[in-house]
Scaffold this motif. Sequence first.
Motif, PDB file in Angstrom:
ATOM      1  N   PRO A 365      43.538  45.158  36.205  1.00  9.30           N
ATOM      2  CA  PRO A 365      42.625  45.280  37.541  1.00  9.30           C
ATOM      3  C   PRO A 365      42.372  43.718  37.839  1.00  9.30           C
ATOM      4  N   ALA A 366      42.182  43.321  38.935  1.00 11.93           N
ATOM      5  CA  ALA A 366      41.774  41.839  39.156  1.00 11.93           C
ATOM      6  C   ALA A 366      40.819  41.944  40.474  1.00 11.93           C
ATOM      7  N   VAL A 367      40.105  40.730  40.812  1.00  8.85           N
ATOM      8  CA  VAL A 367      39.347  40.594  41.995  1.00  8.85           C
ATOM      9  C   VAL A 367      39.889  39.394  42.733  1.00  8.85           C
ATOM     10  N   VAL A 368      39.837  39.398  44.087  1.00 12.09           N
ATOM     11  CA  VAL A 368      40.171  38.433  44.900  1.00 12.09           C
ATOM     12  C   VAL A 368      38.890  37.379  44.764  1.00 12.09           C
ATOM     13  N   LEU A 369      39.059  36.093  44.450  1.00 10.41           N
ATOM     14  CA  LEU A 369      37.905  35.160  44.550  1.00 10.41           C
ATOM     15  C   LEU A 369      38.195  34.405  45.668  1.00 10.41           C
ATOM     16  N   GLY A 372      43.113  31.313  50.334  1.00  7.30           N
ATOM     17  CA  GLY A 372      43.701  30.225  50.672  1.00  7.30           C
ATOM     18  C   GLY A 372      44.706  30.416  51.818  1.00  7.30           C
ATOM     19  N   GLU A 373      45.077  29.230  52.326  1.00  9.56           N
ATOM     20  CA  GLU A 373      45.914  29.464  53.536  1.00  9.56           C
ATOM     21  C   GLU A 373      47.290  30.222  53.432  1.00  9.56           C
ATOM     22  N   SER A 374      47.785  30.378  52.214  1.00  4.35           N
ATOM     23  CA  SER A 374      49.022  31.102  52.006  1.00  4.35           C
ATOM     24  C   SER A 374      48.809  31.957  50.893  1.00  4.35           C
ATOM     25  N   ALA A 375      48.028  31.220  49.522  1.00  2.37           N
ATOM     26  CA  ALA A 375      47.878  32.392  48.371  1.00  2.37           C
ATOM     27  C   ALA A 375      46.565  32.751  48.315  1.00  2.37           C
ATOM     28  N   ALA A 376      46.182  33.771  47.291  1.00  4.72           N
ATOM     29  CA  ALA A 376      44.999  34.072  47.084  1.00  4.72           C
ATOM     30  C   ALA A 376      44.537  33.687  45.438  1.00  4.72           C
ATOM     31  N   ARG A 377      43.576  33.311  45.273  1.00  2.00           N
ATOM     32  CA  ARG A 377      43.274  33.209  44.039  1.00  2.00           C
ATOM     33  C   ARG A 377      42.500  34.267  43.368  1.00  2.00           C
ATOM     34  N   ILE A 378      42.834  34.815  42.037  1.00  2.00           N
ATOM     35  CA  ILE A 378      42.331  35.922  41.679  1.00  2.00           C
ATOM     36  C   ILE A 378      41.709  35.945  40.425  1.00  2.00           C
ATOM     37  N   GLY A 379      40.708  36.805  39.747  1.00  2.00           N
ATOM     38  CA  GLY A 379      40.230  36.755  38.492  1.00  2.00           C
ATOM     39  C   GLY A 379      40.791  38.198  37.960  1.00  2.00           C
ATOM     40  N   VAL A 380      41.439  37.902  36.799  1.00  2.00           N
ATOM     41  CA  VAL A 380      42.259  39.074  36.104  1.00  2.00           C
ATOM     42  C   VAL A 380      41.375  39.582  34.707  1.00  2.00           C
ATOM     43  N   GLU A 381      41.194  40.914  34.841  1.00  2.00           N
ATOM     44  CA  GLU A 381      40.590  41.547  33.832  1.00  2.00           C
ATOM     45  C   GLU A 381      41.387  41.502  32.564  1.00  2.00           C
ATOM     46  N   VAL A 428      47.374  43.852  39.708  1.00  2.00           N
ATOM     47  CA  VAL A 428      48.461  42.927  39.710  1.00  2.00           C
ATOM     48  C   VAL A 428      49.366  43.129  38.513  1.00  2.00           C
ATOM     49  N   ARG A 429      50.411  42.721  38.647  1.00  2.00           N
ATOM     50  CA  ARG A 429      51.349  42.769  37.258  1.00  2.00           C
ATOM     51  C   ARG A 429      52.068  41.524  37.104  1.00  2.00           C
ATOM     52  N   PRO A 430      52.287  40.885  35.834  1.00  2.00           N
ATOM     53  CA  PRO A 430      52.766  39.715  35.759  1.00  2.00           C
ATOM     54  C   PRO A 430      54.333  39.853  35.887  1.00  2.00           C
ATOM     55  N   ILE A 431      54.839  38.889  36.701  1.00  2.00           N
ATOM     56  CA  ILE A 431      56.464  38.964  36.784  1.00  2.00           C
ATOM     57  C   ILE A 431      56.775  37.741  35.755  1.00  2.00           C
ATOM     58  N   VAL A 432      57.653  38.222  34.983  1.00  2.00           N
ATOM     59  CA  VAL A 432      58.486  37.404  33.917  1.00  2.00           C
ATOM     60  C   VAL A 432      59.680  37.329  34.338  1.00  2.00           C
ATOM     61  N   VAL A 439      56.136  34.167  35.392  1.00  2.00           N
ATOM     62  CA  VAL A 439      56.292  33.421  36.556  1.00  2.00           C
ATOM     63  C   VAL A 439      55.326  33.274  37.675  1.00  2.00           C
ATOM     64  N   ARG A 440      54.747  34.797  37.860  1.00  2.00           N
ATOM     65  CA  ARG A 440      53.729  34.695  38.881  1.00  2.00           C
ATOM     66  C   ARG A 440      53.202  35.958  38.708  1.00  2.00           C
ATOM     67  N   TRP A 441      51.785  36.198  39.468  1.00  2.00           N
ATOM     68  CA  TRP A 441      51.342  37.357  39.561  1.00  2.00           C
ATOM     69  C   TRP A 441      51.760  38.150  40.646  1.00  2.00           C
ATOM     70  N   SER A 442      52.072  39.708  40.660  1.00  2.00           N
ATOM     71  CA  SER A 442      52.609  40.219  41.901  1.00  2.00           C
ATOM     72  C   SER A 442      51.549  41.406  42.238  1.00  2.00           C
ATOM     73  N   LEU A 443      51.179  41.653  43.432  1.00  2.00           N
ATOM     74  CA  LEU A 443      50.211  42.563  44.050  1.00  2.00           C
ATOM     75  C   LEU A 443      50.660  44.118  43.758  1.00  2.00           C
ATOM     76  N   ARG A 444      49.889  44.760  43.340  1.00  2.00           N
ATOM     77  CA  ARG A 444      50.267  46.217  43.146  1.00  2.00           C
ATOM     78  C   ARG A 444      49.337  47.330  43.743  1.00  2.00           C
ATOM     79  N   GLN A 445      49.899  48.489  44.109  1.00  2.00           N
ATOM     80  CA  GLN A 445      48.887  49.604  44.400  1.00  2.00           C
ATOM     81  C   GLN A 445      49.482  51.020  44.025  1.00  2.00           C
TER      82      GLN A 445
END
Length: 621
Positions: A365-369, A372-381, A428-432, A439-445
């Motif tokens: 679980p994460a929250v959008v903090l 930005g113009e292209s990316a979104a900063r998140i806080g991850v539980e 979110v899920r970490p991509i490795v 590598v990065r975080w990926s948005l999930r639902q």
Amino acid sequence: MLRFIVSIFGGIFSVMTNGAIVAALGVGAVFYMYGRDLPNHEQLAQYVPPTISRIYSAEGRIIDEFSQERRLFTPIEDVPELVKGAFISAEDKNFYEHAGFDARGIVAAAVEAVQTRGARVRGASTIPQQGVKNFLLSSDRSAERKIKELILSVRLEDTLSKDKILELYLNEIFLGQNSYGVTAAAQTYFNKTLSELTPQEAAYLGALPQRPGNLHPVRQKDEAIARRNFVLREMFENGYLDRAAYDAAREAPLLTVQGGDYEGFRQQLPPRDYFTDEIRRQLSRDFGEGQFFGGGLTVRATFDPKMQNEAARALRRQLEAYDREQGVWRGTGITLPAEALTSEEAWRAALAATDVPRDIDGWFPAVVLEVGESAARIGVEGVAEDEDGHFIPANDVTWARKALEDDRLGPQASRAGDLVERGDVVHVRPIVNDAGEFVRWSLRQVPEVQGAFMAMDVNTGRVIAIQGGFSYQHSVFNRATQATRQPGSSFKPFVYAAALDSGFSPATILIDAPIEVDTGDGLWRPRNASNRFYGPTPLRTGIEQSRNLMTVRLAEELGMDAVASYAERFGVYDRMGRFLANSLGSEETTLYRMVAAFAMFANGGQRLEPTLVDRVQDRWG
């Protein structure tokens, strides 16, 4: 003169004597009146308290537990003296001396209340009195109930030994956090057995009976420590602790599971899933809810953890792939208020309180903090913040369009802000990479379309994996056992099996040509999936290629009575409708039934009843 004085004293003595006799008669009359028609206290000698039922995997590891009152029964001989001393000191220090009620305790409580002008008012109910109140009487505050309690406590002392009374009390008493009895409470607050408790921990448990809901170790920490220290002082004065142990325990901090000082017992168990919940549903049906939730059952499940995890991963992978193909972003529908985003402490607390699934392997679980113009900063539980922060990049969202009101869709996403807004709670899920490096975080639902998975040993009927949906915490509805769906072409083998059993052979020629069926509501014209017709065709090709027209003609020639009888013998249906359309699997059934039916093809026709349980034992073995 002397005679006069003697007569006065004689009169006073007579009045006092008569008054005492009248008072005694009055008291006796009251006790006689209230002593009639009281509950039978002798039943407590056979009392069996409701206890937790536990489910174990095939390897013998506990995987779940169920209860209405979370209680673990412990015989009095297994309760340490330290724990006994804590409760006796806190609730009834003359327990081993009185005969059910404590006259000295009543007087002492009254004197203390007068001396402190009501600042310190303590109850004078003994452990036997509390026992009969909990087991046999109501909790209303009235003189009538108190008199009945007094009478029953004396009778109880005549029926049961002191140790038996204490055993009933220590296993029945409510100690907060849905914990009944000292053993469950020790596990709830400290994740320890009774023998592992320290003096300060035993004293805290002993402090709880009077105010179980108002001595929370975090929310009412000061009051909890004060009451704990009072119990420690009583334990010292009553000889259960020496001076060194008392001084050390009094200065010790209050460390608990609730305060994050110990890992909770429930955290050591896997998250509840569809498998154990289905066991609950079936055993509650077979034994009754009262027996299942309070019978202290030990259930050995057919559960295979590795297979279950693989089943969950496989189903989730395919459901998510299908969901992404639809290209619609729905999210969780939960948004945190702006004031919850002012600090890391605030958003972490708010995020922890949200009701989102947390049982999806690899998802957070994460929250959008910030957007930005292209990316979104998140806080991850559960993931610490770093200097760079955590972000959902723009290239991760280009697969989706945001679902809007009135079933409309937004534009194709080109940046994170096209799908999410500040405060949105997401997964979110970490991509490795291949080396396992982040590598990065990926948005999930959670997918909108659900599914189910079931694996069973075809020779024994032991179910080794059940996944009834994408996430149990998202939806507890078990689509493997509860959802009835059309089996479609997977039903056709039962039509062809009925044909083979009726004299047909794999080489029997059937006509693959158009057919019309008068249903009473009009003409039904079934078609092959290819919309083509193949003419005379061997029966084996009909099942190999799943030809609809051949199957309908075969069912018509056999008669739907024969087809339905076969399906019922295989357990696909209890009573199947005799309609030609049902030969193509239009009548609904469950995955659970279909797996059991197909297992009979694999094991040579042996009828099996799927089972999720190898063994059930009650509390006596």
